[in-house]
Structures are given as structure tokens and as C-alpha cells.
Design a protein around this motif. Structure first.
Motif, PDB file in Angstrom:
ATOM      1  N   VAL A  79       0.857  -1.185   0.000  1.00 14.90           N
ATOM      2  CA  VAL A  79       0.000   0.000   0.000  1.00 14.90           C
ATOM      3  C   VAL A  79       0.896   1.238   0.000  1.00 14.90           C
ATOM      4  N   ASP A  80       0.747   2.045  -1.016  1.00 11.56           N
ATOM      5  CA  ASP A  80       1.545   3.261  -1.190  1.00 11.56           C
ATOM      6  C   ASP A  80       0.854   4.402  -0.461  1.00 11.56           C
ATOM      7  N   GLU A  81       1.354   4.702   0.749  1.00 12.43           N
ATOM      8  CA  GLU A  81       0.786   5.788   1.563  1.00 12.43           C
ATOM      9  C   GLU A  81       1.694   7.009   1.559  1.00 12.43           C
ATOM     10  N   VAL A  82       2.467   7.169   0.500  1.00 12.67           N
ATOM     11  CA  VAL A  82       3.384   8.307   0.424  1.00 12.67           C
ATOM     12  C   VAL A  82       2.619   9.623   0.546  1.00 12.67           C
ATOM     13  N   GLN A  83       1.507   9.756  -0.165  1.00 11.70           N
ATOM     14  CA  GLN A  83       0.746  11.005  -0.092  1.00 11.70           C
ATOM     15  C   GLN A  83      -0.435  10.938   0.864  1.00 11.70           C
ATOM     16  N   THR A  84      -0.993   9.759   1.077  1.00 11.42           N
ATOM     17  CA  THR A  84      -2.207   9.646   1.896  1.00 11.42           C
ATOM     18  C   THR A  84      -1.928   9.470   3.371  1.00 11.42           C
ATOM     19  N   GLY A  85      -0.691   9.125   3.748  1.00 12.29           N
ATOM     20  CA  GLY A  85      -0.400   8.785   5.130  1.00 12.29           C
ATOM     21  C   GLY A  85      -0.206   9.968   6.048  1.00 12.29           C
ATOM     22  N   VAL A  86      -0.121   9.690   7.337  1.00 14.50           N
ATOM     23  CA  VAL A  86       0.192  10.651   8.388  1.00 14.50           C
ATOM     24  C   VAL A  86      -0.939  11.666   8.582  1.00 14.50           C
ATOM     25  N   GLY A  87      -2.158  11.158   8.675  1.00 17.11           N
ATOM     26  CA  GLY A  87      -3.251  11.937   9.230  1.00 17.11           C
ATOM     27  C   GLY A  87      -4.190  12.656   8.307  1.00 17.11           C
ATOM     28  N   ALA A  88      -3.795  12.906   7.064  1.00 20.61           N
ATOM     29  CA  ALA A  88      -4.608  13.767   6.202  1.00 20.61           C
ATOM     30  C   ALA A  88      -5.991  13.199   5.909  1.00 20.61           C
ATOM     31  N   SER A  89      -6.141  11.884   5.950  1.00 21.28           N
ATOM     32  CA  SER A  89      -7.416  11.246   5.591  1.00 21.28           C
ATOM     33  C   SER A  89      -8.381  11.115   6.759  1.00 21.28           C
ATOM     34  N   GLY A  90      -8.002  11.628   7.925  1.00 21.11           N
ATOM     35  CA  GLY A  90      -8.837  11.429   9.103  1.00 21.11           C
ATOM     36  C   GLY A  90      -8.517  10.139   9.833  1.00 21.11           C
ATOM     37  N   THR A 133      -8.300  16.889  12.158  1.00 17.15           N
ATOM     38  CA  THR A 133      -8.310  16.968  10.692  1.00 17.15           C
ATOM     39  C   THR A 133      -9.608  16.404  10.133  1.00 17.15           C
ATOM     40  N   GLN A 134     -10.105  15.339  10.727  1.00 16.33           N
ATOM     41  CA  GLN A 134     -11.388  14.796  10.281  1.00 16.33           C
ATOM     42  C   GLN A 134     -12.511  15.801  10.506  1.00 16.33           C
ATOM     43  N   GLU A 135     -12.497  16.478  11.639  1.00 18.87           N
ATOM     44  CA  GLU A 135     -13.535  17.472  11.934  1.00 18.87           C
ATOM     45  C   GLU A 135     -13.489  18.636  10.945  1.00 18.87           C
ATOM     46  N   VAL A 136     -12.287  19.112  10.644  1.00 18.54           N
ATOM     47  CA  VAL A 136     -12.147  20.211   9.682  1.00 18.54           C
ATOM     48  C   VAL A 136     -12.555  19.734   8.292  1.00 18.54           C
ATOM     49  N   GLY A 137     -12.206  18.495   7.961  1.00 20.63           N
ATOM     50  CA  GLY A 137     -12.601  17.943   6.671  1.00 20.63           C
ATOM     51  C   GLY A 137     -14.104  17.875   6.509  1.00 20.63           C
ATOM     52  N   ASP A 138     -14.808  17.545   7.578  1.00 25.42           N
ATOM     53  CA  ASP A 138     -16.273  17.508   7.523  1.00 25.42           C
ATOM     54  C   ASP A 138     -16.843  18.890   7.200  1.00 25.42           C
ATOM     55  N   ARG A 196      -4.846  19.858   0.059  1.00 25.63           N
ATOM     56  CA  ARG A 196      -3.795  19.174   0.807  1.00 25.63           C
ATOM     57  C   ARG A 196      -3.244  20.097   1.896  1.00 25.63           C
ATOM     58  N   PRO A 197      -4.090  20.601   2.785  1.00 31.58           N
ATOM     59  CA  PRO A 197      -3.587  21.502   3.823  1.00 31.58           C
ATOM     60  C   PRO A 197      -2.786  20.763   4.886  1.00 31.58           C
ATOM     61  N   THR A 198      -2.174  21.502   5.787  1.00 27.94           N
ATOM     62  CA  THR A 198      -1.433  20.913   6.892  1.00 27.94           C
ATOM     63  C   THR A 198      -2.406  20.335   7.920  1.00 27.94           C
ATOM     64  N   LEU A 199      -1.864  19.627   8.894  1.00 30.18           N
ATOM     65  CA  LEU A 199      -2.687  19.118   9.991  1.00 30.18           C
ATOM     66  C   LEU A 199      -2.985  20.211  11.021  1.00 30.18           C
ATOM     67  N   ALA A 200      -2.351  21.365  10.866  1.00 27.38           N
ATOM     68  CA  ALA A 200      -2.619  22.514  11.728  1.00 27.38           C
ATOM     69  C   ALA A 200      -3.616  23.475  11.075  1.00 27.38           C
ATOM     70  N   PHE A 201      -4.280  23.013  10.054  1.00 32.02           N
ATOM     71  CA  PHE A 201      -5.300  23.792   9.343  1.00 32.02           C
ATOM     72  C   PHE A 201      -6.609  23.624  10.111  1.00 32.02           C
ATOM     73  N   GLY A 202      -7.067  24.712  10.733  1.00 30.80           N
ATOM     74  CA  GLY A 202      -8.211  24.634  11.630  1.00 30.80           C
ATOM     75  C   GLY A 202      -9.504  25.137  11.022  1.00 30.80           C
ATOM     76  N   GLU A 203     -10.519  25.184  11.867  1.00 34.24           N
ATOM     77  CA  GLU A 203     -11.847  25.622  11.406  1.00 34.24           C
ATOM     78  C   GLU A 203     -11.801  27.042  10.868  1.00 34.24           C
ATOM     79  N   GLU A 204     -11.017  27.914  11.523  1.00 36.48           N
ATOM     80  CA  GLU A 204     -10.952  29.301  11.057  1.00 36.48           C
ATOM     81  C   GLU A 204     -10.321  29.405   9.676  1.00 36.48           C
ATOM     82  N   HIS A 205      -9.325  28.558   9.412  1.00 37.75           N
ATOM     83  CA  HIS A 205      -8.714  28.548   8.083  1.00 37.75           C
ATOM     84  C   HIS A 205      -9.699  28.010   7.048  1.00 37.75           C
ATOM     85  N   ALA A 206     -10.441  26.987   7.431  1.00 36.51           N
ATOM     86  CA  ALA A 206     -11.424  26.398   6.519  1.00 36.51           C
ATOM     87  C   ALA A 206     -12.477  27.427   6.123  1.00 36.51           C
TER      88      ALA A 206
END
Length: 497
Positions: free
Chosen positions: A318-329, A402-407, A471-481
Motif C-alpha cells: 500500500v503506497d501511503e506516500v501522499q495519503t499517510g500521516v493523518g490527512a485522511s482522518g 483533521t477529520q472534523e475540519v474535513g467535515d 492538501r492543507p497541513t494538519l494545523a489547518f483549523g476551522e478558522e482557516h477552513a
């Protein structure tokens, strides 16, 4: 050309949204108390004159034809990327998904300035021959602490492409050793391999999927199938490609068609494996085909892929080069699949700022030394950064945030894009963190949107033929969204009124 009124509108919008820094809004308020509340626009267009000048000078010695603009990383902060002219853009592209905690994160700066880091950089060890006394613990506290469920070993590498290539090598050596059993290498193998011929040189294959992207080195490039320009003029292995599902959206409205499409692709996959003239050592797949257009499939499809790999004794990478480390929730996107047995290997890079592949089976490590080998075998300095990234993600529960901001992003984009059905379609990434994308009806309209975003102070990227991806950072919050969504709405009104 950018109008000064746009800058005033951004400042007014920030004020209206009451974008005051507080810990209750996002972790960015803790990391970056002086982060801007909106894009800072100083030139009439982006790139500005200084950026253009510097880029032209750089172009005399370095191929920079893909450059958007020249950045000033010393002045970048949090979710804002500064260019050479002093413009600060809200960054939802984050160095092609590779910035985890924001620009100039204070905890990463502490790690970077530590004596431990200084030693790792100036005494960079040849890890396979002279590992440092600390390396095992650094891995345990960071990269291995984050290991996907069912995996407890790691091979560290230099980049995402390198991670995939070394995973391929592990697969080839593993499958060959299974056939060889307890026997040693034969004289014929040892002599023929020096002429790049069988039986010493394997004719086994790695199977990948149409539209997949796995890197640009020789082995990884033979499994990359996203764009012809990546592959032209480069010799390639004759390895097979299976179809990847082309889902229809919204998913809830096309359950029957999508299920049938995934069944079709699974059937074709099994047929390709049965009919391939040589052994297939491994299969590689992305949880989301990122460069190929942010193409998704359901857990049902990936569960079927796992079952087929098990049936035919093919290793699943499984190639998680781009999907790994939290971005997907989820920390690892393949956690969404609920597999009955873990993949055989999971590759990583990008947001971890390090690279390699995870595994469990000790037989994936060749019996003889120097077979999986290069001078550096990764980089202790990057492992130190990965350790801090993992610890900060855990400390602030950034995967769930990140999942909450994604929602928030997905629901608002769903409403906004529905107003422009002749321009945009196929919003995808629901319940998948901030890993969200949609399609424009033409590549020209997509490019117009990307260019206009830049003039409004948003750095955003595309993928595939006509898609836009977040593809924002994991520090991208509700205010940024909320700020991002407001700017996008303003741009749509400008372009499509």
C-alpha cells in the motif's frame, strides 16, 4: 490582475469571521500566535516582480519551469506561505502534501536546533554499516510508534520513490527465496545475473493500477501510469496494469453502478494475474490515486484486492506516500478499509519528512547483508523530524481534528459547488479528512480557477486531467477552513456570475 479591493475584502472577511487566535479554534493558535488572519497581498499579481526576477536567474542553472513562484520560507508561518515579494498565501497545497505541522513550526525548530540534530547532520552515518547508538530508539519513539496495525519493522529510505523501489526489491527477493527454499544460489544464477539474464535476473513483475502514481525512478516509474509525460523516453519493465474503479458521484446516488464497477475491476485484476506470462511478485495500490486525479474506491474494492493477493500469494504493497500521516482522518488511509489481514508492506514519505516502508514478516528482510542496501539507508536527521511530527500529532489529537475540519470543508463545498453544476462535478473525499477534490468540466477552467486563487492569496494545486485537490497541513483549523471557503465563494462569483 489583482485588484486592491480584493485585499480589502479578505481583511473584512477575516474580521467578520472573528478570526481571533485561541486554542479552542485550532492548534495553529498555539503554534503560531502571530499567524496572519487572512492572506497578505502586496503586489498587483502573483508571482510578483521580485519572484519573477529570482526565478529567471535560477532558471539559468536549474530547471524551474514548473515553479509557481519563488518562496521565502523564513517569512512563511503556519498555514501561510510567503513569496519573495512578501505576499503571504493561505496554503492548502502544503508542498504537494508534505508539510505536516505548518511552516516554521516551533517544535520542529527546537528539534532542528538540537545537538542531536546537529550530530545527525554533520556526521551523517552509513546506517547499514555504522548505525548510530541512538537510531533504534529514535525509530521506536517516532516512525515505529506510528506503524500501521500489524507491523513492527521498518526499512528507512530517501524519498517516496525510493521507498517504493526498496519495497519492490524486498518483494522480488522474498518470492525468489520462497522458491529456492533452503538452497543456496546456483552457479547459473550467479553468472547469468551479471549479464542481466535469467535465472539470476528475475522476470517477475510488480502489478499496479491504471492512473496510479508511485514515483519517477526506474522501477517505480514502470508502475506509474498517471501521465505520459512522466514516462516518455525512459526504458520500462513490461509490467501489468489493472483497471482502477471509476466511481460515479454522489456515491449515495450510484451505489449499484459503483458496486458493479468495482466487481468489474476485481474480475479484471484476477484475470490479469491468471494470464500474466510471468510471476507477479507484488501488487501496489494507493488508497487514493492522488497524482492520477484523486480517484477513490470503497473499502469493498480494497478488501477484494487483499483477498486476491492472498489467494495468489502476491504481496500487497500500500503506497501511503501522499495519503499517510493523518490527512485522511486516519493516521494511515488504509485504516478506512477494515482489512481482515494487514497489507504486507506500507510505504511512506511526504508528511513524515522521512521515507521507507513498514512490514512485519521477517522474511521480507533478505537473509544476506548488502542486498537491501545503499550508503545512507535513510537519514537520521529526517527520523528525528518524523519523531517530533508523530509526537505533536498525538499531543494535539491532530488526526481527529483533521477529520472534523474535513467535515466542515466537505459539507460547505458540497453546498457551494451544487450552485455551479455546469462548471464543477464529482466532489469526493466525504469522511476522508481534508483529502478532498472535485473536477472542473475542462482543464482550461481548472487552470483559470487555480490562477485566480493565487491572485486572491490562496495556494492550491490540481491533479489528474481537470481536478482540484486540497492538501492543507494538519494545523489547518476551522478558522482557516471558513476563510478558504469564503475566498472560494468570492472567486466563483467573480468567474461565473
Amino acid at each position: 490582475m489583482l485588484r486592491r479591493s480584493a485585499y480589502k475584502n479578505l481583511q473584512q472577511r477575516a474580521s467578520q469571521l472573528q478570526l481571533k487566535r485561541s486554542a479552542s479554534q485550532s492548534v495553529a493558535s498555539i503554534y503560531f500566535p502571530s499567524e496572519p488572519t487572512a492572506p497578505v497581498l502586496k503586489t498587483e499579481s502573483i508571482p510578483g516582480p521580485k519572484s519573477v526576477e529570482l526565478n529567471e536567474e535560477l532558471g539559468k542553472v536549474f530547471d524551474n519551469r514548473a515553479a509557481y513562484f519563488v518562496s521565502d520560507y523564513k517569512q512563511s508561518i503556519g498555514n501561510y506561505l510567503s513569496d519573495a515579494d512578501g505576499n503571504k498565501l493561505l496554503d492548502v497545497y502544503a508542498q504537494i502534501s508534505s508539510i505536516a505541522l505548518g511552516y516554521n513550526n516551533p517544535e520542529l525548530l527546537k528539534t532542528a536546533k538540537s545537538d542531536e540534530m546537529a550530530s545527525a547532520i554533520i556526521n551523517r552515518p552509513a546506517l547499514a554499516c555504522f548505525p548510530s547508538a541512538e537510531y533504534g530508539q529514535v525509530l521506536k519513539d517516532g516512525i515505529l510508534a506510528a506503524a500501521p496495525k500489524g507491523m513492527n519493522k521498518v526499512w528507512t529510505a530517501l524519498s517516496g520513490s525510493c521507498a517504493n523501489e526498496t519495497a519492490y526489491k524486498a518483494a522480488f527477493m522474498y518470492q525468489a527465496q520462497k522458491k529456492r527454499g533452503s538452497l543456496d544460489f546456483t552457479h547459473e544464477e550467479l553468472s547469468s545475473v551479471m549479464e542481466n539474464k535469467a535465472p539470476g535476473a528475475s522476470d517477475s513483475a510488480i502489478l499496479s493500477f491504471e492512473k496510479g502514481f508511485h514515483g519517477r525512478l526506474f522501477g517505480s516509474l514502470s508502475t506509474t501510469r498517471s501521465k505520459a509525460i512522466h514516462k516518455l523516453d525512459i526504458p520500462a519493465f513490461p509490467w501489468p496494469a489493472a483497471p482502477f474503479p471509476k466511481l460515479k458521484y454522489p456515491l449515495d446516488n450510484h451505489k449499484h453502478e459503483n458496486h458493479a464497477e468495482e466487481d468489474r475491476c476485481l474480475g479484471e485484476l484476477e484475470k490479469i494475474i491468471k494470464n500474466h506470462p510471468t510471476d507477479i511478485a507484488a501488487l501496489i495500490v494507493e488508497p487514493v490515486q492522488s497524482e492520477g486525479g484523486d480517484n477513490h474506491a470503497t473499502p469493498y474494492f480494497f478488501q477484494g484486492v487483499r483477498d486476491i493477493c492472498t489467494k495468489y500469494e502476491i504481496l500487497m504493497i500500500v503506497d501511503e506516500v501522499q495519503t499517510g500521516v493523518g490527512a485522511s482522518g486516519k493516521f494511515w488511509a488504509h485504516e478506512h478499509w477494515n482489512l481482515t489481514t494487514p497489507p504486507d508492506m506500507v510505504t511512506f514519505s511526504k508528511k513524515f519528512q522521512a521515507a521507507g516502508f513498514y512490514f512485519k514478516n521477517p522474511d521480507l528482510q533478505p537473509a544476506q547483508p548488502y542486498r537491501q542496501f545503499n550508503t545512507w539507508c535513510g537519514d537520521p536527521s529526517k527520523a528525528l523530524i518524523a519523531r517530533t511530527i508523530y509526537q505533536e500529532i498525538e499531543k494535539y489529537d491532530l488526526v481527529n481534528k483533521t477529520q472534523e475540519v474535513g467535515d466542515i470543508l466537505y459539507k460547505s463545498l458540497d453546498t457551494l459547488l451544487s450552485k455551479y453544476p455546469t462548471k464543477m462535478k464529482n466532489l469526493r473525499g466525504e469522511n476522508f479528512g481534508t483529502f478532498i477534490a472535485w473536477d472542473f468540466t475542462s482543464v482550461l477552467e481548472r487552470q483559470e480557477f487555480l490562477d485566480t486563487c493565487r491572485q486572491y492569496g490562496v495556494n492550491i494545486g490540481g491533479c489528474g486531467d481537470s481536478s482540484v485537490r486540497l492538501r492543507p497541513t494538519l494545523a489547518f483549523g476551522e478558522e482557516h477552513a471558513k476563510l478558504f471557503l469564503g475566498i472560494v465563494e468570492e472567486i466563483f462569483l467573480k468567474l461565473y456570475k
